[in-house]
Design a protein around this motif. Structure first.
Motif, PDB file in Angstrom:
ATOM      1  N   LEU A  34       0.828  -1.201   0.000  1.00  0.00           N
ATOM      2  CA  LEU A  34       0.000   0.000   0.000  1.00  0.00           C
ATOM      3  C   LEU A  34       0.866   1.256   0.000  1.00  0.00           C
ATOM      4  N   TYR A  39      -0.961  -1.092  -4.248  1.00  0.00           N
ATOM      5  CA  TYR A  39      -2.146  -1.761  -3.714  1.00  0.00           C
ATOM      6  C   TYR A  39      -3.244  -1.940  -4.770  1.00  0.00           C
ATOM      7  N   MET A 128      -6.179   4.428   3.549  1.00  0.00           N
ATOM      8  CA  MET A 128      -5.776   3.896   2.261  1.00  0.00           C
ATOM      9  C   MET A 128      -5.308   5.025   1.330  1.00  0.00           C
ATOM     10  N   SER A 132      -1.356   5.977   0.132  1.00  0.00           N
ATOM     11  CA  SER A 132      -1.119   5.959  -1.310  1.00  0.00           C
ATOM     12  C   SER A 132      -0.615   7.303  -1.811  1.00  0.00           C
TER      13      SER A 132
END
Length: 243
Positions: A34, A39, A128, A132
């Protein structure tokens, strides 16, 4: 005879420790994927995880979810400073565990859209995006960091009560053919399994775990001092739901 039993118990504990190290390795690998921005390339492979949950339980939350891993890592750091984590009492947990379903129902019914955008403050999605390289809103970032701080003192706070992502895997796992079984004859009722469970499941109360909160981390099996009392084995999916 006693010596042989002790040797078997020691061997069992070593095997379970190896399994926990394997799980941690898998967790850290997906966290690194990730952070490395890869990811999105591996996520399509997760299509097999949901069908697997129907048969063998929820492995995504306990093994693959990067935000769950981050909470768990911080929980280990917190354990350095405090030996005993905060736990919700079973009586409160019985009702509080449904909070994430209520939150999901609000989102799915689009009621939240008319009041305020809950998806923008979802700690899982914010984590997330942040990992990223996509900076989130200030409020969402604050909430995400708040959950990570709470994870120092409380096991997987977001996973336990707020994660809508884990709902689909949890509900799918209710039909599981493989689960954690408990041998009541050899159980000494020490409650080690209950204390080890990061999802506050009372493993010691049933013959097997059929609970949507279970993430297949197997910490309860690793914590059990009696070899063979807790195992991951075949169960009858038609049995009544047990904690």
């Amino acid at each position: 005879m006693q010596q042989s039993s002790n040797e078997n118990d020691n061997k069992h504990r070593k095997n379970m420790q190896k399994l926990q190290w394997l799980r941690l390795s898998v967790q850290l690998i997906f966290l690194a994927i990730l952070i490395g921005g890869l990811y999105k390339f591996v996520k399509p492979a997760f299509v097999v995880i949901l069908p697997l949950a129907f048969l063998a339980g929820n492995f995504f939350c306990g093994w693959l979810c990067p935000f769950g891993t981050a909470q768990e890592v911080l929980g280990k750091i917190g354990s350095i400073f405090m030996r005993k984590k905060f736990k919700v009492s079973p009586n409160i947990q019985r009702y509080l565990q449904f909070s994430r379903y209520i939150l999901a129902a609000i989102v799915f019914a689009h009621i939240a859209d008319s009041l305020f955008d809950l998806s923008s403050i979802n700690a899982y999605k914010t984590f997330m995006r942040a990992m990223s390289g996509n900076l989130a809103q200030t409020a969402a970032t604050f909430i995400m960091l708040s959950f990570l701080v709470v994870a120092l003192f409380f096991e997987r706070p977001f996973c336990n009560y707020f994660c809508p992502e884990g709902i689909k895997f949890g509900l799918a796992s209710l039909t599981r053919f493989l689960s954690i079984k408990r041998n009541a004859e050899t159980c000494i009722n020490c409650k080690c399994c209950d204390r080890a469970c990061p999802m506050n499941i009372e493993v010691s109360k049933g013959n097997h775990v059929r609970n949507a909160q279970c993430i297949n981390c197997f910490k309860c099996i690793a914590a059990c001092p009696k070899r063979g009392t807790l195992t991951y084995d075949r169960v009858n999916p038609l049995d009544s739901l047990k904690k």
